[in-house]
Design a protein around this motif. Structure first.
Motif, PDB file in Angstrom:
ATOM      1  N   SER A   1      13.557   8.462  -6.867  1.00  0.00           N
ATOM      2  CA  SER A   1      13.178   9.277  -5.710  1.00  0.00           C
ATOM      3  C   SER A   1      11.859   8.758  -5.158  1.00  0.00           C
ATOM      4  O   SER A   1      10.792   9.030  -5.703  1.00  0.00           O
ATOM      5  CB  SER A   1      13.034  10.743  -6.119  1.00  0.00           C
ATOM      6  N   PHE A   2      11.955   8.005  -4.086  1.00  0.00           N
ATOM      7  CA  PHE A   2      10.767   7.481  -3.431  1.00  0.00           C
ATOM      8  C   PHE A   2      10.251   8.512  -2.441  1.00  0.00           C
ATOM      9  O   PHE A   2      11.043   9.176  -1.769  1.00  0.00           O
ATOM     10  CB  PHE A   2      11.094   6.206  -2.652  1.00  0.00           C
ATOM     11  N   PRO A   3       8.937   8.622  -2.297  1.00  0.00           N
ATOM     12  CA  PRO A   3       8.433   9.439  -1.188  1.00  0.00           C
ATOM     13  C   PRO A   3       8.783   8.722   0.116  1.00  0.00           C
ATOM     14  O   PRO A   3       8.947   7.503   0.119  1.00  0.00           O
ATOM     15  CB  PRO A   3       6.920   9.483  -1.415  1.00  0.00           C
ATOM     16  N   PRO A   4       8.910   9.436   1.219  1.00  0.00           N
ATOM     17  CA  PRO A   4       9.295   8.778   2.470  1.00  0.00           C
ATOM     18  C   PRO A   4       8.280   7.713   2.910  1.00  0.00           C
ATOM     19  O   PRO A   4       8.660   6.693   3.460  1.00  0.00           O
ATOM     20  CB  PRO A   4       9.381   9.899   3.491  1.00  0.00           C
ATOM     21  N   GLU A   5       7.005   7.956   2.654  1.00  0.00           N
ATOM     22  CA  GLU A   5       5.975   6.979   3.007  1.00  0.00           C
ATOM     23  C   GLU A   5       4.949   6.927   1.885  1.00  0.00           C
ATOM     24  O   GLU A   5       4.368   7.943   1.524  1.00  0.00           O
ATOM     25  CB  GLU A   5       5.288   7.348   4.319  1.00  0.00           C
ATOM     26  N   LEU A   6       4.749   5.734   1.365  1.00  0.00           N
ATOM     27  CA  LEU A   6       3.773   5.514   0.303  1.00  0.00           C
ATOM     28  C   LEU A   6       3.169   4.138   0.491  1.00  0.00           C
ATOM     29  O   LEU A   6       3.890   3.173   0.742  1.00  0.00           O
ATOM     30  CB  LEU A   6       4.451   5.591  -1.074  1.00  0.00           C
ATOM     31  N   VAL A   7       1.868   4.055   0.388  1.00  0.00           N
ATOM     32  CA  VAL A   7       1.169   2.771   0.357  1.00  0.00           C
ATOM     33  C   VAL A   7       0.313   2.776  -0.895  1.00  0.00           C
ATOM     34  O   VAL A   7      -0.454   3.705  -1.128  1.00  0.00           O
ATOM     35  CB  VAL A   7       0.280   2.557   1.608  1.00  0.00           C
ATOM     36  N   LEU A   8       0.488   1.733  -1.704  1.00  0.00           N
ATOM     37  CA  LEU A   8      -0.275   1.580  -2.936  1.00  0.00           C
ATOM     38  C   LEU A   8      -1.073   0.293  -2.821  1.00  0.00           C
ATOM     39  O   LEU A   8      -0.499  -0.788  -2.657  1.00  0.00           O
ATOM     40  CB  LEU A   8       0.656   1.528  -4.146  1.00  0.00           C
ATOM     41  N   TRP A   9      -2.397   0.408  -2.848  1.00  0.00           N
ATOM     42  CA  TRP A   9      -3.270  -0.757  -2.761  1.00  0.00           C
ATOM     43  C   TRP A   9      -3.687  -1.161  -4.166  1.00  0.00           C
ATOM     44  O   TRP A   9      -4.245  -0.354  -4.907  1.00  0.00           O
ATOM     45  CB  TRP A   9      -4.519  -0.463  -1.929  1.00  0.00           C
ATOM     46  N   VAL A  10      -3.434  -2.412  -4.510  1.00  0.00           N
ATOM     47  CA  VAL A  10      -3.814  -2.953  -5.808  1.00  0.00           C
ATOM     48  C   VAL A  10      -4.847  -4.039  -5.523  1.00  0.00           C
ATOM     49  O   VAL A  10      -4.499  -5.152  -5.136  1.00  0.00           O
ATOM     50  CB  VAL A  10      -2.590  -3.527  -6.558  1.00  0.00           C
ATOM     51  N   ASP A  11      -6.105  -3.685  -5.681  1.00  0.00           N
ATOM     52  CA  ASP A  11      -7.212  -4.587  -5.379  1.00  0.00           C
ATOM     53  C   ASP A  11      -8.016  -4.855  -6.639  1.00  0.00           C
ATOM     54  O   ASP A  11      -7.974  -4.057  -7.579  1.00  0.00           O
ATOM     55  CB  ASP A  11      -8.129  -3.965  -4.316  1.00  0.00           C
ATOM     56  N   PRO A  12      -8.768  -5.952  -6.654  1.00  0.00           N
ATOM     57  CA  PRO A  12      -9.651  -6.167  -7.805  1.00  0.00           C
ATOM     58  C   PRO A  12     -10.586  -4.973  -7.991  1.00  0.00           C
ATOM     59  O   PRO A  12     -11.217  -4.516  -7.035  1.00  0.00           O
ATOM     60  CB  PRO A  12     -10.433  -7.424  -7.425  1.00  0.00           C
ATOM     61  N   HIS A  13     -10.613  -4.421  -9.158  1.00  0.00           N
ATOM     62  CA  HIS A  13     -11.488  -3.324  -9.561  1.00  0.00           C
ATOM     63  C   HIS A  13     -11.095  -1.964  -8.994  1.00  0.00           C
ATOM     64  O   HIS A  13     -11.818  -0.993  -9.186  1.00  0.00           O
ATOM     65  CB  HIS A  13     -12.952  -3.603  -9.202  1.00  0.00           C
ATOM     66  N   CYS A  14      -9.959  -1.848  -8.286  1.00  0.00           N
ATOM     67  CA  CYS A  14      -9.589  -0.564  -7.692  1.00  0.00           C
ATOM     68  C   CYS A  14      -8.093  -0.490  -7.401  1.00  0.00           C
ATOM     69  O   CYS A  14      -7.512  -1.426  -6.861  1.00  0.00           O
ATOM     70  CB  CYS A  14     -10.373  -0.352  -6.400  1.00  0.00           C
ATOM     71  N   VAL A  15      -7.479   0.645  -7.745  1.00  0.00           N
ATOM     72  CA  VAL A  15      -6.086   0.929  -7.405  1.00  0.00           C
ATOM     73  C   VAL A  15      -6.088   2.286  -6.710  1.00  0.00           C
ATOM     74  O   VAL A  15      -6.616   3.262  -7.244  1.00  0.00           O
ATOM     75  CB  VAL A  15      -5.184   0.976  -8.662  1.00  0.00           C
ATOM     76  N   SER A  16      -5.524   2.344  -5.510  1.00  0.00           N
ATOM     77  CA  SER A  16      -5.494   3.605  -4.764  1.00  0.00           C
ATOM     78  C   SER A  16      -4.172   3.713  -4.005  1.00  0.00           C
ATOM     79  O   SER A  16      -3.464   2.726  -3.835  1.00  0.00           O
ATOM     80  CB  SER A  16      -6.684   3.702  -3.809  1.00  0.00           C
ATOM     81  N   TYR A  17      -3.869   4.928  -3.542  1.00  0.00           N
ATOM     82  CA  TYR A  17      -2.617   5.144  -2.821  1.00  0.00           C
ATOM     83  C   TYR A  17      -2.802   6.202  -1.745  1.00  0.00           C
ATOM     84  O   TYR A  17      -3.774   6.947  -1.723  1.00  0.00           O
ATOM     85  CB  TYR A  17      -1.499   5.563  -3.780  1.00  0.00           C
ATOM     86  N   ARG A  18      -1.806   6.221  -0.842  1.00  0.00           N
ATOM     87  CA  ARG A  18      -1.738   7.253   0.188  1.00  0.00           C
ATOM     88  C   ARG A  18      -0.270   7.610   0.364  1.00  0.00           C
ATOM     89  O   ARG A  18       0.574   6.737   0.496  1.00  0.00           O
ATOM     90  CB  ARG A  18      -2.299   6.734   1.509  1.00  0.00           C
ATOM     91  N   ILE A  19       0.027   8.893   0.339  1.00  0.00           N
ATOM     92  CA  ILE A  19       1.387   9.361   0.602  1.00  0.00           C
ATOM     93  C   ILE A  19       1.392   9.980   1.988  1.00  0.00           C
ATOM     94  O   ILE A  19       0.582  10.841   2.292  1.00  0.00           O
ATOM     95  CB  ILE A  19       1.856  10.374  -0.466  1.00  0.00           C
ATOM     96  N   GLY A  20       2.301   9.525   2.825  1.00  0.00           N
ATOM     97  CA  GLY A  20       2.381  10.009   4.199  1.00  0.00           C
ATOM     98  C   GLY A  20       1.480   9.200   5.110  1.00  0.00           C
ATOM     99  O   GLY A  20       0.552   8.520   4.678  1.00  0.00           O
ATOM    100  N   ASP A  21       1.769   9.281   6.387  1.00  0.00           N
ATOM    101  CA  ASP A  21       1.024   8.500   7.364  1.00  0.00           C
ATOM    102  C   ASP A  21      -0.414   8.977   7.515  1.00  0.00           C
ATOM    103  O   ASP A  21      -1.311   8.190   7.773  1.00  0.00           O
ATOM    104  CB  ASP A  21       1.746   8.566   8.715  1.00  0.00           C
ATOM    105  N   PHE A  22      -0.628  10.272   7.352  1.00  0.00           N
ATOM    106  CA  PHE A  22      -1.963  10.822   7.537  1.00  0.00           C
ATOM    107  C   PHE A  22      -2.534  11.390   6.245  1.00  0.00           C
ATOM    108  O   PHE A  22      -3.474  12.178   6.275  1.00  0.00           O
ATOM    109  CB  PHE A  22      -1.951  11.902   8.626  1.00  0.00           C
ATOM    110  N   GLY A  23      -1.965  10.999   5.119  1.00  0.00           N
ATOM    111  CA  GLY A  23      -2.442  11.501   3.836  1.00  0.00           C
ATOM    112  C   GLY A  23      -3.810  10.939   3.483  1.00  0.00           C
ATOM    113  O   GLY A  23      -4.248   9.929   4.032  1.00  0.00           O
ATOM    114  N   GLN A  24      -4.449  11.589   2.573  1.00  0.00           N
ATOM    115  CA  GLN A  24      -5.760  11.135   2.118  1.00  0.00           C
ATOM    116  C   GLN A  24      -5.581  10.023   1.099  1.00  0.00           C
ATOM    117  O   GLN A  24      -4.665  10.054   0.277  1.00  0.00           O
ATOM    118  CB  GLN A  24      -6.533  12.297   1.488  1.00  0.00           C
TER     119      GLN A  24
END
Length: 184
Positions: free
Chosen positions: A89-112
């Motif tokens: 079950s994927f969320p409709p919109e998800l962006v997961l950033w995998v950067d050196p020293h940091c992993v972060s995500y946002r769900i939805g177009d206007f999510g935090q």
């Protein structure tokens, strides 16, 4: 790079497993998915990982799920694990950033943007080149800010300053302004 990739894969596996109701998602297949995704991400990120400049290559390393379109790295790992995209079950919109020293995500177009993991000691050091707008004192919405910092009230204004401020224009004027800017 391995720590960041492993953290991102663990996060995705927990997210997909918690939302999945399919009986096809067994712990063994989930472990196979995680292993396949780690291998594919490590291969994919070769040549696009600069610990001294973590923002360089940020878009290349972002894993996106947008309107049902899944990043090829993820869909390939799902296939290798013997699963189907429909099983997870994927969320409709998800962006997961995998950067050196940091992993972060946002769900939805206007999510935090939410930080999953960061190496704060390295990010705060002078050895890492980070644009000024990513630094904590310049961010407007940062998951690394404490709750007290984000809720600090604005400085008090005098009555004269409050009266001299005009109310904001109605939203219809704002949209007309946006259309005019986009047309040019």
């Amino acid at each position: 790079m391995y720590t960041e990739v492993q953290t991102a894969v663990t996060f995705l596996a927990k997210l997909f497993h918690s939302k999945s109701s399919s009986a096809a998602v067994t712990p063994e297949k989930l472990a196979a998915f995680q292993q396949a995704l780690v291998e594919r991400m490590l291969e994919h990120y070769k040549g696009h990982w600069d610990p001294q400049r973590p923002c360089r290559g940020n878009a290349f390393r972002a894993l996106c799920i947008l309107n049902g379109c899944v990043e090829p790295v993820i869909s390939d790992a799902v296939r290798v694990a013997g699963l189907k995209l429909a099983d997870l079950s994927f969320p409709p919109e998800l962006v997961l950033w995998v950067d050196p020293h940091c992993v972060s995500y946002r769900i939805g177009d206007f999510g935090q943007v939410v930080t999953v993991w960061e190496n704060r000691a390295v990010l705060d050091s002078e050895a890492v080149e980070i644009p000024h707008f990513f630094k904590a004192n310049h961010r407007t919405r940062s998951p690394s800010f404490s709750r007290a910092q984000s809720q600090t009230p604005p400085p008090a204004q005098s009555q004269q300053q409050q009266q001299s401020q005009s109310p904001p224009p109605p939203m219809s004027q704002h949209y007309q302004y946006q259309k005019a800017v986009m047309a040019n």
